[in-house]
Structure formats: structure tokens, C-alpha cells
Scaffold this motif. Structure first.
Motif, PDB file in Angstrom:
ATOM      1  N   TYR A 159      11.144  36.884  19.735  1.00 42.96           N
ATOM      2  CA  TYR A 159      12.440  36.199  19.658  1.00 42.96           C
ATOM      3  C   TYR A 159      13.583  37.216  19.673  1.00 42.96           C
ATOM      4  O   TYR A 159      14.590  37.033  20.371  1.00 42.96           O
ATOM      5  CB  TYR A 159      12.510  35.350  18.393  1.00 42.96           C
ATOM      6  CG  TYR A 159      13.711  34.420  18.351  1.00 42.96           C
ATOM      7  CD1 TYR A 159      13.595  33.088  18.741  1.00 42.96           C
ATOM      8  CD2 TYR A 159      14.957  34.876  17.927  1.00 42.96           C
ATOM      9  CE1 TYR A 159      14.698  32.237  18.711  1.00 42.96           C
ATOM     10  CE2 TYR A 159      16.060  34.035  17.894  1.00 42.96           C
ATOM     11  CZ  TYR A 159      15.915  32.711  18.287  1.00 42.96           C
ATOM     12  OH  TYR A 159      17.016  31.875  18.262  1.00 42.96           O
ATOM     13  N   ARG A 230      15.717  32.056  10.372  1.00 39.01           N
ATOM     14  CA  ARG A 230      14.711  31.516  11.283  1.00 39.01           C
ATOM     15  C   ARG A 230      13.414  31.398  10.484  1.00 39.01           C
ATOM     16  O   ARG A 230      12.813  32.392  10.092  1.00 39.01           O
ATOM     17  CB  ARG A 230      14.502  32.415  12.494  1.00 39.01           C
ATOM     18  CG  ARG A 230      13.465  31.903  13.503  1.00 39.01           C
ATOM     19  CD  ARG A 230      13.438  32.780  14.749  1.00 39.01           C
ATOM     20  NE  ARG A 230      12.455  32.304  15.716  1.00 39.01           N
ATOM     21  CZ  ARG A 230      11.196  32.765  15.793  1.00 39.01           C
ATOM     22  NH1 ARG A 230      10.782  33.726  14.971  1.00 39.01           N
ATOM     23  NH2 ARG A 230      10.361  32.282  16.701  1.00 39.01           N
ATOM     24  N   THR A 247      18.775  29.169  13.324  1.00 39.89           N
ATOM     25  CA  THR A 247      18.417  29.217  14.746  1.00 39.89           C
ATOM     26  C   THR A 247      17.964  27.860  15.273  1.00 39.89           C
ATOM     27  O   THR A 247      18.110  27.578  16.463  1.00 39.89           O
ATOM     28  CB  THR A 247      17.295  30.244  15.001  1.00 39.89           C
ATOM     29  OG1 THR A 247      16.125  29.865  14.258  1.00 39.89           O
ATOM     30  CG2 THR A 247      17.727  31.641  14.602  1.00 39.89           C
ATOM     31  N   LYS A 248      17.418  27.009  14.391  1.00 40.63           N
ATOM     32  CA  LYS A 248      16.929  25.707  14.855  1.00 40.63           C
ATOM     33  C   LYS A 248      18.057  24.759  15.271  1.00 40.63           C
ATOM     34  O   LYS A 248      17.806  23.722  15.894  1.00 40.63           O
ATOM     35  CB  LYS A 248      16.066  25.051  13.782  1.00 40.63           C
ATOM     36  CG  LYS A 248      16.827  24.556  12.578  1.00 40.63           C
ATOM     37  CD  LYS A 248      15.879  23.902  11.575  1.00 40.63           C
ATOM     38  CE  LYS A 248      16.629  23.382  10.361  1.00 40.63           C
ATOM     39  NZ  LYS A 248      15.723  22.796   9.341  1.00 40.63           N
ATOM     40  N   THR A 251      19.691  25.085  20.961  1.00 40.74           N
ATOM     41  CA  THR A 251      18.658  24.665  21.918  1.00 40.74           C
ATOM     42  C   THR A 251      17.954  25.834  22.580  1.00 40.74           C
ATOM     43  O   THR A 251      16.882  25.671  23.156  1.00 40.74           O
ATOM     44  CB  THR A 251      19.274  23.775  23.015  1.00 40.74           C
ATOM     45  OG1 THR A 251      20.317  24.501  23.687  1.00 40.74           O
ATOM     46  CG2 THR A 251      19.866  22.507  22.408  1.00 40.74           C
ATOM     47  N   SER A 252      18.545  27.013  22.499  1.00 39.39           N
ATOM     48  CA  SER A 252      17.934  28.180  23.122  1.00 39.39           C
ATOM     49  C   SER A 252      18.432  29.457  22.459  1.00 39.39           C
ATOM     50  O   SER A 252      19.423  29.448  21.720  1.00 39.39           O
ATOM     51  CB  SER A 252      18.268  28.228  24.618  1.00 39.39           C
ATOM     52  OG  SER A 252      19.671  28.437  24.795  1.00 39.39           O
ATOM     53  N   ASP A 335      10.482  27.824  19.683  1.00 41.69           N
ATOM     54  CA  ASP A 335      11.787  28.261  20.203  1.00 41.69           C
ATOM     55  C   ASP A 335      11.738  29.514  21.046  1.00 41.69           C
ATOM     56  O   ASP A 335      12.752  30.161  21.296  1.00 41.69           O
ATOM     57  CB  ASP A 335      12.760  28.463  19.044  1.00 41.69           C
ATOM     58  CG  ASP A 335      12.254  29.499  18.014  1.00 41.69           C
ATOM     59  OD1 ASP A 335      11.109  29.982  18.191  1.00 41.69           O
ATOM     60  OD2 ASP A 335      12.967  29.794  17.048  1.00 41.69           O
TER      61      ASP A 335
END
Length: 337
Positions: A159, A230, A247-248, A251-252, A335
Motif C-alpha cells: 500500500y 489503516r 484510508t477506508k 475509493t483508491s 484496498d
């Protein structure tokens, strides 16, 4: 006789509950534990006897089989663990020999019989007033993270590498390209420098598990920077306000990066988050569950004593502690895209 005096007399005469920790984790200072138990309002004392009223077992070094039988039907066996299921060294709690053995649980899980968060918030009577101009002047870098556990279930490094395609991230620890020595004083200096130099700290957990939010989150929340989280915890239940970025909510990875860039350029929006943080005193251990120095953790030890009497009256047994501890508790990240 005065009722108050009667109650005081009862308290004085109450026999202390005896507590024994069978496999004390290395990071817990046993002398401190003994002191805190002796200071609890409900009389409690630490012993080395396996016949104690309460026996605590740490899940990380749990032996394959129970090392002894319960001394009596009222003895309370407590399952303790502060790591997420995938990270615990021992998996002995999965064994059938531990079925129907534990009466109570003690962990970071909110649904534990004894909830021990890695940190806590206390609202200040008055928000702190700080020199925002001076704080912002020192922040010459964007984001940083400290991590020494690599190849973990949350795919943290993947990530971060994706995020690095859009913004600069300084990665400290074994998994990154920068170093910070392990001595306590050096770590303190590193964290202090991070607070002054960076605008964002990435408090990314090693697993996505229910309620799992470690000292990474709480330590960062106590600092003059903005925390990016996260993990698998519901942070809104841990923090009284949205003093962090999750972070959730994006969408990206690219969308998250764009928002961090926006805050980087918009000092007013950025400092509004800091001002919300200054309304709270955030208690946290400096480095993990070290020496149980966290106020919330000390309080949990005394809660253990205060609940002991009730636990002995209200009998409870975990038929399968593994089911409670790990079934549908963790999940893989979704994600990485």
C-alpha cells in the motif's frame, strides 16, 4: 452504628483476591504489576501460587496443554492477548485441550470481559493553545511511517509503495529505506523529530482485525501532526472526534493521496484538525504494551480485581476460546488497487 463506617469496616476486612500470571510477557514489568495491584481500591495481591483466585494466561506463549488443573470451581482463568490472532506466536489456544477452560477474556477487543485499549482520550477543560505559525514552519516533509514487521497480512508495504507513486513517504524501519535505532532514547528522538518535521503519520496496522488499533494510532494522536489510519478497527468508537484520516474513506490510494496533497496546500484545513486534537489529552504507551505504563492499562488491572467477586458468582466458560478470538475477526485487505 453509622452505615458509612460499616461499609468502610467491610472493605478493610475484605480478603484480598490473589492474582497469578502464569506466563508473564517479557514486556510486562512484574514489579510494577505487583505495585499496581496493591494500590487498587478492591484489595488484590500478586502471588506465584497456581491456586490463586485468578490465573492469567497470555495467548502469545500459551503452552500446548493446560499446565495444571483448576484448584477449585470458583477459580477464574483469564485469556489475555494484545496482539491480533494472525500475529500471535503460539496457536495453542486452538487446541481442544483449552476448550472449556477460560472463564474470562482480557484484551484490546471491545467485547472482552476486560477491555484494555492501547490508549485513551480525556477531554481537557480548555483546549491547548499553541503557536500554529511556529509548528507549521518546521513541517518541511509530508508523510512518514515506522515499521519493522514486513510481509504481514495487511500488505502494508504494498500500500505504501502504491501511495509513493503519488506523494513522498519516508519509510523507517526494517521494511523501509530509512533507519531509526532501537534504543529507547533514540526512538524518542526519532518520534519527536517526526512530529516536528512531518505533516502526516501513517498509523498502518499489521492486520485488519476487529478493534485492533495499537500504540501507533494513539501515540500519533498525541502529537502535533495528522494521523492517517489503516486497519480493522472502528476508529470512530476509539476517538471522540474525527481527528484522523481513515484510508477506508477513500475509493483508491490515488484519491487518498489527492486529499493529503489538498491538506498540504491548505494550511487552514490542516490546522483545523490539529485544533480538534488539542481538545484532548491522549494517554498512550510509548512503545507497544511496554511495562504496562499506560493509564488505561493500569486501570484495567484494578478492574480485574473489582470484577473478581462478580465473576466468581456469575460463572462463565468459553467453550472454544479460539472461536471467540479469531473466527470472523480478521480479513484480508481490499484496498490494494
Amino acid at each position: 452504628m453509622d452505615t458509612t463506617n460499616k461499609n468502610v469496616s467491610k472493605i478493610k476486612k475484605q480478603k484480598p483476591f490473589k492474582v497469578h500470571w502464569f506466563n508473564v510477557p517479557e514486556h510486562i514489568n512484574l514489579n510494577n504489576l505487583k505495585t499496581w495491584l496493591s494500590q487498587c481500591s478492591t484489595p488484590c495481591t500478586y502471588t506465584t501460587a497456581v491456586t490463586s483466585d485468578i490465573v492469567i494466561f497470555d495467548g502469545d506463549t500459551l503452552p500446548p496443554d493446560p499446565p495444571f488443573k483448576k484448584s477449585n470451581p470458583n477459580q477464574i482463568w483469564v485469556f489475555h492477548e494484545m496482539e491480533s490472532p494472525p500475529i500471535t506466536a503460539s496457536k495453542s489456544w486452538r487446541g481442544e485441550s483449552w476448550s472449556n477452560k477460560f472463564n474470562r477474556s482480557m484484551s484490546y477487543r471491545v467485547d472482552s470481559d476486560l477491555f484494555i485499549p492501547y490508549g485513551s482520550y480525556n477531554k481537557r477543560l480548555q483546549p491547548l493553545k499553541k503557536n500554529i505559525t511556529a509548528i507549521m514552519k518546521q513541517k518541511t516533509k509530508l508523510a512518514a511511517i515506522f515499521s519493522s514487521h514486513c510481509g504481514i497480512p495487511s500488505k502494508r508495504e504494498i500500500y505504501i509503495n502504491l501511495l509513493r507513486q503519488y506523494i513522498p513517504v519516508d519509510f523507517y524501519g526494517h521494511c523501509g529505506n530509512l533507519t531509526c535505532r532501537k534504543s529507547t532514547e533514540t526512538q524518542k528522538a526519532c518520534y519527536a523529530t517526526t512530529e516536528k518535521t512531518y505533516k502526516f503519520y501513517l498509523a498502518f496496522e499489521n492486520t485488519f482485525c476487529k478493534d485492533y488499533a495499537t500504540e501507533k494510532f494513539f501515540r500519533s494522536e498525541a502529537q502535533d501532526l495528522v494521523t492517517v489510519v489503516r486497519g480493522g478497527a472502528d476508529y470512530s468508537k476509539l476517538s471522540p472526534e474525527k481527528n484522523y484520516i481513515d484510508t477506508k474513506d477513500f475509493t483508491s490510494v490515488k484519491e487518498l493521496a489527492s486529499y493529503l496533497k489538498y491538506l498540504d496546500k491548505n494550511e487552514t484545513a490542516y490546522t483545523e484538525i490539529l485544533k480538534r486534537k488539542w481538545k484532548y489529552d491522549v494517554n498512550h504507551p510509548e512503545y507497544g504494551f511496554s511495562d504496562m505504563e499506560n493509564i488505561s492499562q493500569k486501570q484495567a488491572i484494578c478492574d480485574l480485581c473489582s470484577k473478581a467477586g462478580l465473576w466468581m458468582k456469575e460463572r462463565k466458560v468459553y467453550e472454544n476460546i479460539a472461536s471467540w478470538y479469531e473466527k470472523d475477526i480478521c480479513h484480508a485487505p481490499t484496498d490494494i488497487h
